[in-house]
Design a protein around this motif. Sequence first.
Motif, PDB file in Angstrom:
ATOM      1  N   ARG A  66       0.804  -1.232   0.000  1.00 38.53           N
ATOM      2  CA  ARG A  66       0.000   0.000   0.000  1.00 38.53           C
ATOM      3  C   ARG A  66       0.838   1.283   0.000  1.00 38.53           C
ATOM      4  NH1 ARG A  66      -2.604   2.568   4.222  1.00 38.53           N
ATOM      5  NH2 ARG A  66      -1.725   1.024   5.631  1.00 38.53           N
ATOM      6  N   LEU A  67       1.961   1.285   0.727  1.00 36.94           N
ATOM      7  CA  LEU A  67       2.741   2.519   0.863  1.00 36.94           C
ATOM      8  C   LEU A  67       3.937   2.563  -0.097  1.00 36.94           C
ATOM      9  CD1 LEU A  67       2.677   2.600   4.772  1.00 36.94           C
ATOM     10  CD2 LEU A  67       1.284   3.977   3.222  1.00 36.94           C
ATOM     11  N   GLU A  68       4.038   1.591  -0.979  1.00 36.73           N
ATOM     12  CA  GLU A  68       5.213   1.514  -1.857  1.00 36.73           C
ATOM     13  C   GLU A  68       4.889   2.043  -3.246  1.00 36.73           C
ATOM     14  OE1 GLU A  68       6.685  -2.552  -1.674  1.00 36.73           O
ATOM     15  OE2 GLU A  68       6.352  -2.581   0.497  1.00 36.73           O
ATOM     16  N   ARG A  69       5.947   2.517  -3.950  1.00 39.71           N
ATOM     17  CA  ARG A  69       5.719   2.922  -5.337  1.00 39.71           C
ATOM     18  C   ARG A  69       6.963   2.687  -6.178  1.00 39.71           C
ATOM     19  NH1 ARG A  69       3.597   7.430  -6.774  1.00 39.71           N
ATOM     20  NH2 ARG A  69       5.207   8.313  -8.104  1.00 39.71           N
ATOM     21  N   ILE A  70       6.769   2.544  -7.456  1.00 41.11           N
ATOM     22  CA  ILE A  70       7.879   2.383  -8.399  1.00 41.11           C
ATOM     23  C   ILE A  70       8.104   3.744  -9.042  1.00 41.11           C
ATOM     24  CG2 ILE A  70       8.637   1.224 -10.504  1.00 41.11           C
ATOM     25  CD1 ILE A  70       6.792  -1.124  -9.707  1.00 41.11           C
ATOM     26  N   PRO A  71       9.264   4.416  -8.770  1.00 38.54           N
ATOM     27  CA  PRO A  71       9.463   5.763  -9.284  1.00 38.54           C
ATOM     28  C   PRO A  71       9.583   5.768 -10.823  1.00 38.54           C
ATOM     29  CG  PRO A  71      11.302   5.070  -7.922  1.00 38.54           C
ATOM     30  CD  PRO A  71      10.375   3.932  -7.977  1.00 38.54           C
ATOM     31  N   GLU A  72       9.165   6.884 -11.378  1.00 41.25           N
ATOM     32  CA  GLU A  72       9.224   7.073 -12.826  1.00 41.25           C
ATOM     33  C   GLU A  72      10.619   6.805 -13.358  1.00 41.25           C
ATOM     34  OE1 GLU A  72       7.353   7.238 -15.998  1.00 41.25           O
ATOM     35  OE2 GLU A  72       6.188   7.736 -14.208  1.00 41.25           O
ATOM     36  N   PHE A  73      11.676   7.296 -12.608  1.00 38.58           N
ATOM     37  CA  PHE A  73      13.046   7.235 -13.152  1.00 38.58           C
ATOM     38  C   PHE A  73      13.655   5.838 -13.226  1.00 38.58           C
ATOM     39  CE2 PHE A  73      14.988   6.633  -9.087  1.00 38.58           C
ATOM     40  CZ  PHE A  73      14.344   7.466  -8.174  1.00 38.58           C
ATOM     41  N   ILE A  74      12.954   4.845 -12.779  1.00 38.14           N
ATOM     42  CA  ILE A  74      13.482   3.487 -12.998  1.00 38.14           C
ATOM     43  C   ILE A  74      12.609   2.721 -13.992  1.00 38.14           C
ATOM     44  CG2 ILE A  74      14.626   3.284 -10.748  1.00 38.14           C
ATOM     45  CD1 ILE A  74      12.302   1.385  -9.953  1.00 38.14           C
ATOM     46  N   ARG A  75      11.592   3.388 -14.510  1.00 35.60           N
ATOM     47  CA  ARG A  75      10.701   2.654 -15.427  1.00 35.60           C
ATOM     48  C   ARG A  75      11.317   2.567 -16.815  1.00 35.60           C
ATOM     49  NH1 ARG A  75       4.696   4.671 -13.636  1.00 35.60           N
ATOM     50  NH2 ARG A  75       5.056   4.184 -11.459  1.00 35.60           N
TER      51      ARG A  75
END
Length: 418
Positions: free
Chosen positions: A409-418
């Motif tokens: 729930r509190l995690e995200r994949i940042p744009e700069f590693i996509r």
Amino acid sequence: MHDFNYRRGRLFCEDVPLDRIAREVDTPTYIYSHATLMGHYGRLDRAFAPIPHLICYSVKSNSNIAIVHTLAKAGAGLDIVSRGELHRALKAGVSPRRIVFAGVGKTGEEIALAVEKGILFISVESLPELELIERVARARGKVAAIAFRIKPGVDPHTHRYIATGRAENKFGLDLECARAAYARAMAMKHVIPIGIQMHIGSQITDPAPYVRAIRKVLPLIAALRGMGIPLRFFDIGGGLGIVYRDETPATAARFAAQVIPEVAPIRLTLVLEPGRFIAGSAGVLLTKVLYFKKGKSKNFVIVDAAMNDLIRPSLYGAYHDIVPVRTTKARRIVADIVGPVCESGDFLGTGRKIPEPESGDLMAVMGAGAYGFSMSSNYNSRRRAAEVLVRGRRFEIIRARERWEDLTRLERIPEFIR
Ligand code: LLP
């Protein structure tokens, strides 16, 4: 003393069979008895009835708001260690006037909320903390009530991780520094020292270390009074031990009989901070057998609860009884009872003699009401267990089992590693 008993071969919590809870709530699940909680609180409260006292239940031992609410409704105050616990206390409907706050690293934010809410007192553990409290209270135009936490320098004869009152422990101030600390506090405008606090350790089965600690602190109390410190509370902390295996801990009555004569003459309100004594034997961890694996040198019962659910065996080598939820005539075997986590230290019990289990059998890990769920984690991305409170014939889920979405729930994949 607890309210988990067999009736015709089936383990019940009060009037509810544990297999019914397993069917309706699944496993692993923590199950607490309302009657046991109330019984322990009541025994301690009655034992200290001859003197003015306040029992501040230690929230860290089991912080579910239903448990906190149960005890507060019975008359308990609370011992808290963090802003999170203050949040829980307020959610549970507890008056700040019955809350004491100890902790070796309180932040400015935590202190600010405690001061704003007007808790009974903050137990101060260092001089820089005292200065911060003064600043925070001044900024809010308040006067913060405090106690100093003193290390009486006694050995409580318990596991070294849970001994806290010795000089080499990080908690509190050395006895010798106390007078200067109180003098400093008296010189401040936004702090008022109204108490003295100590906590010598946990799972202490003998009243003698308490008596030794009290006797070391009494001359200080006399000296502080001589200095005009307006003391009202003597907080002797928590730590009363329970039966996990074959211990013979002092009963509430015996403990009180030793302590009351020591403290009655000083005419301060005695504060106690028990956690385990109240919650420990009021809870079990219900778990299901996944596999029984016979080995060349050892047998293993692999269950669906693990070190992330109950870390005490792995962390302290603590012993918890593990019993079948249905008694069977199966022949007895000796096995380690282990969880699915990828660590050799993931065990709930070793070398246990139990009836040979089959997949699907239920087991109860006893004495898991204190420092069980409250120390649980998501290690190995396991969802934290559900918690259930039983009262007579009724039971209700007091904390839902975490959902898979909760894990990320509190995690995200940042744009700069996509
Ligand atoms: N007051 C203070 C300031 C404490 O630090 C503690 C516990 C208590 C009261 C309550 O102690 P109790 O009455 O529950 O013994 N996780 C360990 C126990 C750590 C205790 C920490 N402080 C365990 O599972 O045995």
